[in-house]
Design an enzyme around this catalytic site. Structure first.
Site, PDB file in Angstrom:
ATOM      1  N   HIS A 119       0.816  -1.211   0.000  1.00  0.00           N
ATOM      2  CA  HIS A 119       0.000   0.000   0.000  1.00  0.00           C
ATOM      3  C   HIS A 119       0.852   1.263   0.000  1.00  0.00           C
ATOM      4  O   HIS A 119       0.326   2.370  -0.080  1.00  0.00           O
ATOM      5  CB  HIS A 119      -0.939  -0.016   1.212  1.00  0.00           C
ATOM      6  CG  HIS A 119      -2.085   0.926   1.116  1.00  0.00           C
ATOM      7  ND1 HIS A 119      -2.265   1.993   1.968  1.00  0.00           N
ATOM      8  CD2 HIS A 119      -3.133   0.975   0.242  1.00  0.00           C
ATOM      9  CE1 HIS A 119      -3.359   2.647   1.643  1.00  0.00           C
ATOM     10  NE2 HIS A 119      -3.910   2.058   0.599  1.00  0.00           N
TER      11      HIS A 119
ATOM     12  N   TYR B 262      -9.676  13.215  -5.386  1.00  0.00           N
ATOM     13  CA  TYR B 262      -9.147  12.920  -4.055  1.00  0.00           C
ATOM     14  C   TYR B 262      -8.133  13.990  -3.685  1.00  0.00           C
ATOM     15  O   TYR B 262      -7.304  14.378  -4.521  1.00  0.00           O
ATOM     16  CB  TYR B 262      -8.417  11.569  -4.026  1.00  0.00           C
ATOM     17  CG  TYR B 262      -9.280  10.341  -4.055  1.00  0.00           C
ATOM     18  CD1 TYR B 262     -10.553  10.329  -4.610  1.00  0.00           C
ATOM     19  CD2 TYR B 262      -8.803   9.141  -3.525  1.00  0.00           C
ATOM     20  CE1 TYR B 262     -11.313   9.185  -4.644  1.00  0.00           C
ATOM     21  CE2 TYR B 262      -9.564   7.981  -3.551  1.00  0.00           C
ATOM     22  CZ  TYR B 262     -10.821   8.010  -4.115  1.00  0.00           C
ATOM     23  OH  TYR B 262     -11.576   6.873  -4.147  1.00  0.00           O
TER      24      TYR B 262
END
Length: 670
Positions: A421, A454
């Site tokens: 991640h 975002y």
């Protein structure tokens, strides 16, 4: 453990999605943006049922009945979720009806009466575009009830012929256009299921159509991979993807015109419990509203034009510029197109020898992936760590992996048992003074589509010390080497959580010594039990803690003797707040970090995450501007009171402050 107060993860998530829904009922939000928030609410809820609710059903089936830290057994939690979700869906229906009335006043008609000229056009659409695709199944001994795939809309039809009742089902094709816009003196938005229901007599010649009802199933779509048994992770992911559409039923949506006898008939053949049923108005699945938000700019937020800060251009001199200072990009206010152009420049620059990159999510038609492939074809060493298990992006990532391998890139899939991640890019360039490593650390994905909606932080530096640590991170990801000598970077699952606890402990020590002690934490989720208890310790010691948590929050603020020094807010606005920024007072030295990790067990123990300390003075000041603006927001912020949230409104003496509008209007980075 009993003295600690935890909020349940799933209930907190439903509270977050309720805050999303309330944006559709906010008078300050433009009309078509309200449709978008209704669609986001639906999309979020779909994933919640497919993954989180499905997991609870698996626990119940396995007879797991131990209470979690919030005091619920899986069965009790499912009942609580059902009550809450049913209430929220009713609220969504109410808001939807209100919004479509407002749309009609602007000549956008959703769910129109199909008559007159519109009737002829609808019938033409049915004959030309829909009827050739549908395949009705009339139930009989020879035609049993068909399998209905996950999230597939169906029309259940009651027929009569020769005095006998027959049932038939039409599973609407996945590739059929969901909504048709018919522009006459108004714009009429008609769903495919409305058109089919209208034209059913043409589908069933010789039968009398008695009635029809719309149906939609949600199934368990979690993708579990046993990597220890997977010799080739790429192949096993490809095989597992097909099973996602066939999981057990966890939710049934049925239009409210269906009588009890139809519900019972479906229940006997599909198998579901009463609490799984959501009786709603047509149309079901409001995600189609995403497609109605174009063509009327006056009913949308004003167009936002991101810009490239610092006067940077990805030309032949860009690497000289990047050596001058560290650069912070705050998307979507800053243009992510520069980052894509930088990678493109690196792919053709003769002095660039290698590029290393992690890839968690990338958009369709990604120019970044194309640039990496082109760089490999030019003979550069391109190493890409692809996370094949990025939920709902697995299929796309499998495709990128194949494309990059075919171009000559070295493609690896990280470390067994851990999701990758961390978001990293490194460009290695041979220059007159030697090898220079340009390192790029981010809180967000290398996704050119989501970079427009975002908010995230991108940090670019030519600092050799950071370059050395980034190189070690790639060595760990690609060679499984356990490198422990970190300074600016902390990595999960080995050291990130310990670093956070150490920093919190330092604030606790200062508070107990009577010194100033503060923390400001901006993350997306907080559910890790150990970190929550450490925050309890800090609050009781007197550390002042401001938290900006967009989504899941497992801690209760303002509890006397426990969390009375903790204040929590959530910001829901035009853009999805996504960066993780953590500021510690640290005895006046003010240590500031950006991170890919939310404060959840999975991020701390089951993923490779990064926490990066920003030491550059200008960069720190800019990041603190972001945090202070978040704390000033009094138009899109919700504050936690007990276990609930209250929407802030400017007091009479206050100026309204919307942090996202503030950064849209502020040409930061010049």
């Amino acid at each position: 453990m009993s003295e600690y107060k935890f909020i349940n993860r799933e209930i907190s998530w439903l509270q977050f999605n309720e805050r999303v829904l309330r944006e559709a009922d906010d008078d300050s939000v433009p009309l078509l943006e309200k449709l978008k928030f209704l669609a986001i609410f639906s999309s979020n809820l779909d994933e919640f049922f497919m993954i989180r609710v499905a997991g609870l059903y698996d626990q119940v089936e396995a007879k797991y009945d131990i209470k979690d830290v919030s005091g619920y057994t899986p069965k009790e939690l499912l009942a609580k979720i059902s009550d809450t979700a049913h209430r929220l869906v009713k609220d969504q229906q109410k808001i939807f009806r209100k919004v479509i009335k407002e749309c009609a006043r602007h000549h956008i008609v959703i769910q129109p009466e199909i008559d007159g000229e519109l009737s002829d056009i609808v019938e033409s659409i049915f004959n030309d575009e829909i009827q050739p695709l549908i395949s009705p199944v009339t139930l009989s001994a020879a035609n049993p009830f068909p399998f209905i795939y996950n999230l597939r809309q169906c029309i259940f039809v009651k027929l009569e012929k020769g005095g006998e009742t027959h049932y038939s089902i039409i599973i609407i094709p996945e590739n059929l256009q969901r909504v048709f816009k018919i522009r006459l003196h108004r714009t009429y938005c008609v769903t495919s299921e409305e058109i089919i229901a209208r034209c059913l007599p043409q589908v069933y010649p010789g039968y009398k159509v008695m009635d029809s009802y719309t149906l939609r199933l949600t199934r368990n779509a979690d993708l579990t991979v046993d990597e220890d048994e997977a010799e080739d992770l790429l192949k096993i992911i490809e095989k597992k993807l097909s099973s996602r559409k066939k999981g057990n039923v966890v939710r049934v949506e049925l239009d409210k015109t269906a009588p009890d006898e139809v519900l019972k008939f479906l229940q006997e053949r599909i198998g579901f419990d009463n609490e799984d049923v959501y009786i709603v108005d047509k149309p079901l699945d409001l995600t189609f509203l995403f497609s109605l938000t174009d063509g009327n700019p006056e009913l949308m937020y004003p167009e936002h034009k991101p810009f490239v800060p610092y006067g940077l251009t990805a030309d032949e001199n860009i690497f000289e510029r990047l050596k001058e200072r560290d650069y912070v990009f705050y998307r979507p206010y800053h243009d992510f197109g520069f980052n894509s152009a930088l990678i493109r420049r690196a792919s053709v620059d003769e002095q660039v020898l290698a590029v290393k990159m992690t890839l968690y999510r990338a958009n369709r038609g990604s120019s970044i992936v194309e640039s990496l492939a082109e760089a490999a074809r030019r003979g550069k060493q391109i190493c890409v760590v692809i996370e094949l298990k990025a939920r709902f992006d697995e299929e796309r990532n499998v495709g990128w992996a194949k494309k990059l391998e075919e171009a000559g890139c070295i493609v690896t899939y990280g470390i067994p048992g851990l999701k990758i991640h961390s978001k990293n890019l490194q460009i290695i360039r041979k220059e007159p003074q030697g090898i220079v490593r340009y390192s790029y650390l981010s809180t967000g994905n290398f996704n050119e589509a989501t970079a427009k909606i975002y908010t995230d932080i991108d940090y670019i530096t030519a600092d050799e010390a950071v370059g050395h640590e980034c190189a070690n991170l790639f060595n760990m990801l690609m060679g499984y080497t356990d490198y422990a000598d970190w300074n600016r970077i902390s990595v999960a699952p080995t050291g990130l959580k310990a670093k956070l606890i150490s920093l919190i402990n330092y604030e606790i020590e200062n508070a107990l010594a009577g010194k100033k002690a503060e923390m400001l934490i901006k993350i997306n989720s907080l559910i890790d039990k150990e970190l929550i208890m450490k925050l309890h310790d800090a609050s009781r010691a007197g550390v002042k803690i401001e938290m900006i948590i967009r989504g899941i929050c497992g801690i209760t603020a303002g509890v006397k003797g426990l969390t009375e020094n903790i204040r929590i807010r959530s910001i829901i606005g035009r853009f999805l707040e996504h960066p993780r920024i953590i500021l510690f007072h640290h005895g006046g030295k003010k240590r500031l970090f950006i991170s890919t990790a939310d404060w959840m067990e999975r991020n701390m123990h089951s993923r490779v995450e990064q926490l990066f300390e920003i030491t550059d003075k200008n960069a720190k000041e800019f990041m603190m501007t972001i945090l202070s603006s978040n704390l000033k927001d009094n138009t899109k912020a919700w504050v936690m009171e007990g276990e609930a949230y209250r929407k802030l409104k400017p007091a009479e003496s206050e100026e309204p402050h919307n942090t996202q509008e503030f950064f849209i209007g502020k040409q930061i980075g010049h």
